[in-house]
Enzyme design. Structure first.
Site, PDB file in Angstrom:
ATOM      1  N   GLU A 165      39.687 -69.734  65.270  1.00  0.00           N
ATOM      2  CA  GLU A 165      41.034 -70.130  65.716  1.00  0.00           C
ATOM      3  C   GLU A 165      41.162 -70.258  67.239  1.00  0.00           C
ATOM      4  O   GLU A 165      42.048 -69.661  67.858  1.00  0.00           O
ATOM      5  CB  GLU A 165      42.079 -69.152  65.181  1.00  0.00           C
ATOM      6  CG  GLU A 165      42.190 -69.181  63.674  1.00  0.00           C
ATOM      7  CD  GLU A 165      43.435 -68.479  63.125  1.00  0.00           C
ATOM      8  OE1 GLU A 165      44.254 -67.997  63.919  1.00  0.00           O
ATOM      9  OE2 GLU A 165      43.573 -68.430  61.895  1.00  0.00           O
ATOM     10  N   GLU A 374      40.406 -69.142  55.576  1.00  0.00           N
ATOM     11  CA  GLU A 374      41.383 -68.067  55.356  1.00  0.00           C
ATOM     12  C   GLU A 374      42.589 -68.672  54.664  1.00  0.00           C
ATOM     13  O   GLU A 374      43.057 -69.747  55.049  1.00  0.00           O
ATOM     14  CB  GLU A 374      41.852 -67.433  56.681  1.00  0.00           C
ATOM     15  CG  GLU A 374      40.852 -66.538  57.342  1.00  0.00           C
ATOM     16  CD  GLU A 374      41.360 -65.927  58.654  1.00  0.00           C
ATOM     17  OE1 GLU A 374      42.578 -65.658  58.764  1.00  0.00           O
ATOM     18  OE2 GLU A 374      40.535 -65.741  59.549  1.00  0.00           O
TER      19      GLU A 374
HETATM   20  C1  BG6 Z   1      44.342 -65.158  61.108  1.00  0.00           C
HETATM   21  C2  BG6 Z   1      43.304 -64.263  61.733  1.00  0.00           C
HETATM   22  O1  BG6 Z   1      44.881 -65.980  62.066  1.00  0.00           O
HETATM   23  O2  BG6 Z   1      45.431 -64.499  60.525  1.00  0.00           O
HETATM   24  C3  BG6 Z   1      43.087 -62.949  61.011  1.00  0.00           C
HETATM   25  O3  BG6 Z   1      42.091 -64.970  61.827  1.00  0.00           O
HETATM   26  C4  BG6 Z   1      44.433 -62.348  60.652  1.00  0.00           C
HETATM   27  O4  BG6 Z   1      42.344 -62.116  61.837  1.00  0.00           O
HETATM   28  C5  BG6 Z   1      45.167 -63.342  59.759  1.00  0.00           C
HETATM   29  O5  BG6 Z   1      44.337 -61.100  60.050  1.00  0.00           O
HETATM   30  C6  BG6 Z   1      46.489 -62.839  59.225  1.00  0.00           C
HETATM   31  O6  BG6 Z   1      47.313 -62.468  60.282  1.00  0.00           O
HETATM   32  P1  BG6 Z   1      47.940 -61.028  60.351  1.00  0.00           P
HETATM   33  O7  BG6 Z   1      48.544 -60.931  61.679  1.00  0.00           O
HETATM   34  O8  BG6 Z   1      48.941 -60.942  59.262  1.00  0.00           O
HETATM   35  O9  BG6 Z   1      46.821 -60.057  60.153  1.00  0.00           O
END
Ligand code: BG6
Length: 482
Positions: A165, A374
């Site tokens: 990212e 993700e």
């Molecule tokens: C992504 C990241 O942008 O979002 C992760 O790569 C992160 O590291 C995920 O955990 C979810 O975001 P958050 O803030 O809810 O953990």
């Protein structure tokens, strides 16, 4: 339930799940590991405590056994730079040994590793020495680290991602060590994206030299931008958001060009962000094998007049709906909520169709295969009598996977899908109050409890989806996973 697109997924489709080192490993000072910017940051944060997190460092064998039981074809994890080079320069063999063991145990269980080289956690020493990604010196230090990873693990690992990212980290400077004193945030943003683009290109080039069989690509976070209304000013605002947040960095990484609208916007404000021709040529000379992208939600953009007040986005720390601070970038766009979509407690809007739109837009623009690295739902899960009935997560994942499959049917090559996250990890913005995993980890922000693992309802659901090679997506009744 019947569905028009029920054909099986490709046999080699990478059914996966992901984690990142600082969010899952713990053992933040074990076996020679150095302090990362994440370790340093968490000391002033109530829940951001990287010391134990999900204790994967000590329990990885048990965790991989659960991956095997889940049926995972692939596991995406990141290498903690500070295990390999604690101070950014000095090699630490025990750190390499840890990842050797993890990779070997994955392969013994027929799980394909996908390695993220950088997931927000560079050595604090480099941050203190020269402000991390703000300095060109970071490129050689990152290359040294990447070369060690390629030489150490490349005999067994075929898939790598460079920087996670890179587009979002420039939006949230505090995530990676912050902006040095006296530097304008916009100046920092463009310098960091330039340094990351050069590092990305050189690392890909190095990977091609050392590991010609491997595939490698960059990773971005993509929240598709919708116009708040069909007023042309709002449509333009949505285009601005897409170009600034997603296409500027990806155009650079995949096409070796700087988005002209972005260049001209900053030129009008006295900031010349044009890269020297030799740097642009170098970046453009490297074509990634795929684009990895992380998708959680879509965004809404509305007209934001020049005279408006600037507002940086801010996470919703309490998990009470309505607590998210939408950004406002005068002359570009302002964020807003979407009245057509449900949202989680942290105001992340749930938009499965947005994933299909994202796939279509990215493939149409870059003509590169995609990996969804993700995707998942952050929620407060409840452990009751050893069970977690996370039907809301099943619903989220099922709908997103169906839309991904529809995008594939529409011609978009998607190589793999990695749910976030394999197990509960420390959420970057909300600690353990917000969970994503298929496997529940028995701990709270300030209470380590037993750290025992429990399989959630979504574990059994995903197991069935993978085992049926996706066809269960179109037939399963969620109730049966209760
Ligand atoms: C992504 C990241 O942008 O979002 C992760 O790569 C992160 O590291 C995920 O955990 C979810 O975001 P958050 O803030 O809810 O953990």
């Amino acid at each position: 339930m019947s569905h028009p697109v029920q054909a099986a997924f490709p046999a080699d489709f990478l059914w996966g799940a992901a984690t990142a080192a600082y969010q899952v490993e713990g053992a933040f000072d074990r076996d020679g590991k150095g302090v990362s910017v994440q370790d340093a940051k968490n000391h002033c944060n109530a829940f951001h405590d990287t010391s134990v997190t999900s204790d994967h460092y000590h329990r990885f064998r048990e965790d991989v056994a659960l991956m095997k039981e889940l049926g995972l074809k692939s596991y995406r994890f990141s290498i903690a730079w500070t295990r390999i080079y604690p101070d950014g320069v000095t090699l630490n063999q025990p750190g390499i040994a840890f990842y050797h063991q993890l990779i070997d145990v994955l392969l013994e269980n027929d799980i394909t590793p996908l390695i993220t080289l950088y997931h927000f956690d560079h050595p604090q020493a480099l941050q203190e020495r020269y402000s991390g990604w703000y300095s060109d010196r970071m490129i050689d230090d990152f290359l040294r680290f990447a070369e060690t990873c390629f030489r150490s693990f490349g005999d067994r690992v075929r898939h790598f991602m460079t920087i996670c990212e890179s587009n979002n980290v420039v939006l949230y400077p505090d995530l990676i060590g912050g902006v040095p004193q006296g530097v304008e945030v916009e100046t920092w943003r463009f310098q960091v994206s330039r340094v990351m683009a050069l590092a990305n290109a050189r690392v890909i080039k190095l990977c091609r030299q050392l590991l010609p069989q491997a595939s490698i690509g960059p990773c971005i976070g993509y929240a598709v931008a919708y116009p708040a209304t069909c007023a042309p000013e709002d449509v333009l605002a949505a285009l601005n958001e897409d170009e600034f947040r997603t296409f500027y960095p990806l155009d650079l990484l995949c096409l070796g060009r700087q988005n002209p609208a972005v260049v001209s916007f900053f030129a009008r404000r006295g900031l010349d962000i044009r890269l020297p021709p030799d740097e642009l040529a170098e970046i453009g000379s490297v074509k990634p094998d795929f684009i990895a992208f992380n998708y959680y939600q879509s965004d809404v953009a509305k007209h934001c007049p020049e005279e408006s007040r600037q507002q940086q986005p801010d996470f919703n720390p309490d998990g009470q709906q309505g607590g998210f601070t939408y950004p406002a970038f005068p002359g570009l766009y302002a964020g807003d909520s979407n009245p057509y979509l449900p949202r989680n407690d942290w105001d992340w809007e749930i938009d499965p169709v947005g994933l299909r739109i994202a796939c279509r837009r990215l493939y149409d623009r870059y003509q590169l295969p995609l990996m969804i690295t993700e995707n998942g739902l952050g929620a407060r899960d409840t452990l009751a009598d050893g069970e977690i009935a996370d039907l809301y997560r099943i619903d989220y994942l099922q709908k997103h996977l169906v839309q991904m499959r529809l995008a594939m049917a529409e011609g978009v090559p998607v190589l793999g899908y990695y749910a976030w996250s394999f197990m509960d990890v420390m959420s970057t913005s909300n600690g353990y109050g917000k969970r994503y995993g298929f496997v529940y980890v028995d701990r709270e922000d300030k209470d380590l409890k037993t750290l025992k693992r429990f399989k959630k309802a979504s574990f059994y659901w995903y197991q069935n989806v993978i085992e049926s090679q996706g066809s269960a997506l179109f037939t399963t009744e969620q109730e049966s996973f209760r």
